[in-house]
Design a protein around this motif. Structure first.
Motif, PDB file in Angstrom:
ATOM      1  N   PHE A 158       0.826  -1.205   0.000  1.00 28.73           N
ATOM      2  CA  PHE A 158       0.000   0.000   0.000  1.00 28.73           C
ATOM      3  C   PHE A 158       0.862   1.258   0.000  1.00 28.73           C
ATOM      4  CE2 PHE A 158      -2.061   3.526   2.148  1.00 28.73           C
ATOM      5  CZ  PHE A 158      -3.215   3.663   1.394  1.00 28.73           C
ATOM      6  N   TYR A 159       1.814   1.342   0.920  1.00 25.51           N
ATOM      7  CA  TYR A 159       2.606   2.564   1.066  1.00 25.51           C
ATOM      8  C   TYR A 159       3.510   2.819  -0.145  1.00 25.51           C
ATOM      9  CZ  TYR A 159       0.897   2.525   5.846  1.00 25.51           C
ATOM     10  OH  TYR A 159       0.086   2.511   6.950  1.00 25.51           O
ATOM     11  N   THR A 160       4.026   1.758  -0.750  1.00 25.97           N
ATOM     12  CA  THR A 160       4.864   1.956  -1.938  1.00 25.97           C
ATOM     13  C   THR A 160       4.015   2.124  -3.193  1.00 25.97           C
ATOM     14  OG1 THR A 160       5.171  -0.432  -2.281  1.00 25.97           O
ATOM     15  CG2 THR A 160       6.832   0.731  -0.963  1.00 25.97           C
ATOM     16  N   GLY A 161       2.945   1.356  -3.314  1.00 29.86           N
ATOM     17  CA  GLY A 161       2.114   1.412  -4.509  1.00 29.86           C
ATOM     18  C   GLY A 161       1.223   2.629  -4.578  1.00 29.86           C
ATOM     19  N   ALA A 162       0.450   2.863  -3.524  1.00 30.43           N
ATOM     20  CA  ALA A 162      -0.523   3.961  -3.531  1.00 30.43           C
ATOM     21  C   ALA A 162       0.085   5.293  -3.128  1.00 30.43           C
ATOM     22  CB  ALA A 162      -1.690   3.632  -2.595  1.00 30.43           C
ATOM     23  N   MET A 163       1.079   5.278  -2.247  1.00 29.15           N
ATOM     24  CA  MET A 163       1.594   6.533  -1.699  1.00 29.15           C
ATOM     25  C   MET A 163       2.968   6.918  -2.217  1.00 29.15           C
ATOM     26  SD  MET A 163       0.092   6.326   2.187  1.00 29.15           S
ATOM     27  CE  MET A 163       0.534   8.024   2.585  1.00 29.15           C
ATOM     28  N   GLY A 164       3.572   6.093  -3.041  1.00 28.71           N
ATOM     29  CA  GLY A 164       4.837   6.452  -3.665  1.00 28.71           C
ATOM     30  C   GLY A 164       6.048   6.379  -2.766  1.00 28.71           C
ATOM     31  N   MET A 165       5.950   5.677  -1.641  1.00 31.85           N
ATOM     32  CA  MET A 165       7.121   5.515  -0.789  1.00 31.85           C
ATOM     33  C   MET A 165       8.042   4.481  -1.417  1.00 31.85           C
ATOM     34  SD  MET A 165       5.527   5.795   3.004  1.00 31.85           S
ATOM     35  CE  MET A 165       4.351   7.081   3.412  1.00 31.85           C
ATOM     36  N   VAL A 166       9.263   4.388  -0.912  1.00 28.75           N
ATOM     37  CA  VAL A 166      10.262   3.490  -1.478  1.00 28.75           C
ATOM     38  C   VAL A 166      10.636   2.451  -0.432  1.00 28.75           C
ATOM     39  CG1 VAL A 166      12.615   3.368  -2.412  1.00 28.75           C
ATOM     40  CG2 VAL A 166      11.163   5.346  -2.920  1.00 28.75           C
ATOM     41  N   ALA A 167      10.595   1.178  -0.820  1.00 23.13           N
ATOM     42  CA  ALA A 167      11.021   0.099   0.076  1.00 23.13           C
ATOM     43  C   ALA A 167      12.541   0.103   0.154  1.00 23.13           C
ATOM     44  CB  ALA A 167      10.503  -1.238  -0.429  1.00 23.13           C
ATOM     45  N   ILE A 168      13.074   0.027   1.359  1.00 23.23           N
ATOM     46  CA  ILE A 168      14.519   0.056   1.573  1.00 23.23           C
ATOM     47  C   ILE A 168      15.028  -1.310   2.012  1.00 23.23           C
ATOM     48  CG2 ILE A 168      16.392   1.121   2.921  1.00 23.23           C
ATOM     49  CD1 ILE A 168      14.934   3.030   0.974  1.00 23.23           C
ATOM     50  N   ALA A 169      14.301  -1.962   2.920  1.00 21.33           N
ATOM     51  CA  ALA A 169      14.738  -3.259   3.449  1.00 21.33           C
ATOM     52  C   ALA A 169      13.525  -4.056   3.893  1.00 21.33           C
ATOM     53  CB  ALA A 169      15.695  -3.058   4.624  1.00 21.33           C
TER      54      ALA A 169
END
Length: 148
Positions: free
Chosen positions: A40-51
Motif C-alpha cells: 500500500f505505502y509503496t504502490g498507492a503513496m509512492g514511498m520506497v522500500a529500503i529493506a
C-alpha cells in the motif's frame, strides 16, 4: 498570533550512519500484515522500500520504507513490541501524519483506489495548503497536503 517560519530551525546535518540521510527520527507502524502495508505505502503513496526481513516461516516481519528522506519501519504486530496497530485494536491513533506531496488530489485518489477512506475532502486551509484527511487500510490517519 505571532507569525513563525516553521522551517527556520531545520538542521542540515547528515546522519552518521550511511543511508539514513538527514533522518534522525524513524516512525514505527505496527500492522497485522507487513507485506500488505508495504504494498500500500509503496504502490498507492509512492514511498520506497529500503529493506525487508522475513521470519522463519517466510512471513514478512519488518520492513523499512522511505518518503523523501523520512524513514518508516513497518513491524508485524507482536514481533518488536506488544503494541497493536489501529486496525487490530480498533482504537484510532492519537496522532496524524502530515505529508506534503506534489499533487494532493491525485495521491488521495490513489489511496482511495487502494483501500483508504477519505475522512475530510480536499479543501484549502487558511495557511495556504490544500489538505485532505485520509485513513489508510491499516487505520493510520494521513493529512495529505500540497502547498498552494
Amino acid at each position: 498570533m505571532k507569525k513563525l517560519n516553521w522551517f527556520n530551525n531545520v538542521e542540515n546535518r547528515t546522519h552518521p550512519w550511511e543511508g539514513m540521510g538527514l533522518t534522525w527520527l524513524t516512525t514505527a507502524l505496527n500492522v497485522p500484515n507487513v507485506r500488505a502495508a508495504v504494498d500500500f505505502y509503496t504502490g498507492a503513496m509512492g514511498m520506497v522500500a529500503i529493506a525487508e526481513l522475513e521470519g522463519d516461516d517466510g512471513e514478512m516481519m519488518f520492513a523499512r520504507i522511505r518518503y523523501r528522506g523520512t524513514n518508516f519501519t513497518i513491524n508485524k504486530e507482536g514481533w518488536d513490541s506488544d503494541l497493536s496497530g489501529p486496525q487490530t485494536s480498533g482504537s484510532p491513533t492519537p496522532f496524524i501524519f502530515y505529508m506534503y506531496v506534489d499533487d494532493a488530489l491525485a495521491l488521495v485518489d490513489e489511496m482511495v483506489q487502494a483501500g483508504a477512506t477519505v475522512l475530510n475532502k480536499p479543501a484549502e486551509m487558511f495557511w495556504g495548503d490544500l489538505k485532505a484527511r485520509v485513513k489508510d487500510p491499516f487505520g493510520f490517519i494521513w493529512d495529505i497536503a500540497q502547498k498552494l
